[in-house]
Design an enzyme around this catalytic site. Sequence first.
Site, short mmCIF file in Angstrom:
data_model
loop_
_atom_site.label_atom_id
_atom_site.label_comp_id
_atom_site.label_asym_id
_atom_site.label_seq_id
_atom_site.Cartn_x
_atom_site.Cartn_y
_atom_site.Cartn_z
N PRO A 23 1.49 -22.32 7.85
CA PRO A 23 2.73 -22.94 7.07
C PRO A 23 1.66 -23.74 5.50
CG PRO A 23 1.75 -24.80 8.77
CD PRO A 23 1.46 -22.74 9.24
N LEU A 24 2.15 -23.51 4.79
CA LEU A 24 1.20 -24.07 3.49
C LEU A 24 2.31 -24.55 2.66
CD1 LEU A 24 -0.53 -20.87 2.60
CD2 LEU A 24 -2.18 -23.37 3.24
N SER A 25 2.45 -25.53 2.80
CA SER A 25 3.48 -26.69 1.85
C SER A 25 3.21 -25.93 0.13
CB SER A 25 3.40 -28.22 1.49
OG SER A 25 3.67 -28.90 1.04
N GLN A 78 7.85 -25.50 10.91
CA GLN A 78 7.41 -26.40 10.93
C GLN A 78 7.71 -27.35 10.90
OE1 GLN A 78 3.65 -27.50 9.06
NE2 GLN A 78 2.46 -27.41 11.22
N CYS A 108 -1.51 -32.10 9.40
CA CYS A 108 -2.00 -32.82 8.07
C CYS A 108 -2.69 -34.13 7.85
CB CYS A 108 -0.39 -32.64 7.33
SG CYS A 108 -0.54 -33.37 5.95
N ASN A 208 -7.84 -21.80 13.56
CA ASN A 208 -7.49 -21.46 12.12
C ASN A 208 -8.90 -22.38 11.75
OD1 ASN A 208 -5.60 -23.84 9.74
ND2 ASN A 208 -6.06 -22.04 9.98
N GLY A 209 -9.21 -21.63 9.78
CA GLY A 209 -10.17 -22.30 9.16
C GLY A 209 -11.23 -21.21 8.89
N SER A 232 -4.69 -18.12 6.29
CA SER A 232 -4.45 -20.24 5.26
C SER A 232 -5.11 -19.41 4.08
CB SER A 232 -5.35 -20.66 6.06
OG SER A 232 -4.85 -22.15 5.26
N ARG A 233 -5.74 -20.02 3.50
CA ARG A 233 -5.63 -20.50 2.27
C ARG A 233 -6.71 -19.11 1.29
NH1 ARG A 233 -10.30 -24.88 1.34
NH2 ARG A 233 -10.37 -23.85 3.85
C1 LIG Z 1 -1.95 -26.14 0.00
C2 LIG Z 1 -2.06 -26.23 1.41
C3 LIG Z 1 -0.47 -26.63 2.15
C4 LIG Z 1 -0.84 -27.00 3.67
N1 LIG Z 1 0.20 -26.91 4.26
C5 LIG Z 1 0.36 -26.40 5.32
C6 LIG Z 1 1.50 -27.36 5.96
O1 LIG Z 1 2.32 -27.36 5.38
N2 LIG Z 1 1.43 -27.25 7.34
C7 LIG Z 1 0.53 -27.11 8.20
O2 LIG Z 1 0.47 -27.52 8.55
N3 LIG Z 1 -1.07 -26.97 7.26
C8 LIG Z 1 -0.91 -26.73 6.00
N4 LIG Z 1 -1.97 -26.33 5.50
C9 LIG Z 1 -3.24 -26.54 6.08
C10 LIG Z 1 -3.44 -24.86 6.74
O3 LIG Z 1 -2.61 -23.80 6.86
C11 LIG Z 1 -4.59 -24.25 7.23
O4 LIG Z 1 -4.32 -25.38 8.41
C12 LIG Z 1 -6.30 -24.74 6.67
O5 LIG Z 1 -5.76 -24.25 5.28
C13 LIG Z 1 -7.13 -23.94 6.88
O6 LIG Z 1 -7.51 -22.91 6.52
P1 LIG Z 1 -7.83 -22.62 5.80
O7 LIG Z 1 -10.01 -22.59 5.97
O8 LIG Z 1 -8.53 -20.72 6.28
O9 LIG Z 1 -7.95 -22.84 5.01
C14 LIG Z 1 -2.01 -26.69 4.13
C15 LIG Z 1 -3.57 -26.18 2.92
C16 LIG Z 1 -3.03 -26.58 1.53
C17 LIG Z 1 -4.82 -25.64 1.62
#
Ligand SMILES: Cc1cc2nc3c(=O)[nH]c(=O)nc-3n(C[C@H](O)[C@H](O)[C@H](O)COP(=O)(O)O)c2cc1C
Length: 327
Positions: A23-25, A78, A108, A208-209, A232-233
């Site tokens: 999930p990415l807001s 979510q 979050c 994740n990460g 994710s990102r």
């Molecule tokens: C712009 C943005 C929005 C995010 N929104 C959410 C969200 O709505 N819910 C959630 O559980 N995590 C959210 N995250 C966290 C990501 O889902 C993920 O856990 C985090 O980016 C780590 O993974 P990465 O290092 O591969 O990016 C968000 C992260 C970013 C950068």
Amino acid sequence: MVDLKQPLTIGNVTLQSRVFQSPLSGVTDMVFRRFVRRFAPRSMMYTEMVNATGLHYVKELPQIMEVDREQETPISIQLFDCRPQFLAEAAQKAVAEGADTVDINMGCPVNKITKNGGGSSLLRQPQLAQEIVRSVVEAVPVPVTVKTRIGWCEQEINILEFARRMEDAGAKMITVHGRTRAQGYNGPAKWEWIRRVKEILTIPVIANGDIFSVDAAVECLKQTGADGVMCSRGTMGYPFLVGEVDHFLRTGERLPAPTALERLQIAREHLQDLYDYKGISGLRQARKHLTWYAKGFAGAALLRDQLCRIETLQEGLDLLDRAMADL
Ligand SMILES: Cc1cc2nc3c(=O)[nH]c(=O)nc-3n(C[C@H](O)[C@H](O)[C@H](O)COP(=O)(O)O)c2cc1C
């Protein structure tokens, strides 16, 4: 040892892929998910996080909770909040909307969320977090899952105890982002904590990460022994990643990387679809997506600069058409 080629069971739901889109807001709306699913049809995707208290006070569901019932499965909605009753109520609405699972955000880091007791601040309220899971589990027939971090800060890494509590409360899967709340999105994710969580739980653990490539996904799965991996990102401007990882895990083969032309074609479609779905606010949201797509070819920097300032749909489409013609 986890057999990554086998389906993954989460309570009464079976997934054919062990690669997840996070999930990415502000990013993973229905339009974005459609592109990810084009390349990863079996993968679980998540809506952006939805405020459970907010839902209690409105009649109409917010657009971020919308799910395309015909096309979108598996899909998780979510939720975030700290009030067990509101979360239970919101979970029922999520199921009515078509959610295959309900995920609770306990990771979050954003102040606005944590100061109201939601997101990662629940890591400091493990009893309340447990109460939340219990009350949501009681309210819905679908699996309830949790997404969290390894702790509040370096001095308060409590994921082992916390994860066990989530399992005891009835969570059917946990996704662990290997950073503390204090880290935000900086510094490397500490995958070793995910390995330790995996060692002590019986429910599936998703890592994740820092999954920015097929290689990173493979390495993370090797180091953590996790049941699956969540991108994710790495998917921002690159909705191919989940499909690439999934393909590699199933076949041992790498898909060819998309060409700049293919990426820009997707960018163009993305812009059009966001505009069709959300109108002018979709156009504004599209700006950031377009700048993420426009990478890795001569002239990309200038194009990004222009794309982040588009005022009309036509302007964006023309810029992309010209860039594709110039490749
Ligand atoms: C712009 C943005 C929005 C995010 N929104 C959410 C969200 O709505 N819910 C959630 O559980 N995590 C959210 N995250 C966290 C990501 O889902 C993920 O856990 C985090 O980016 C780590 O993974 P990465 O290092 O591969 O990016 C968000 C992260 C970013 C950068």
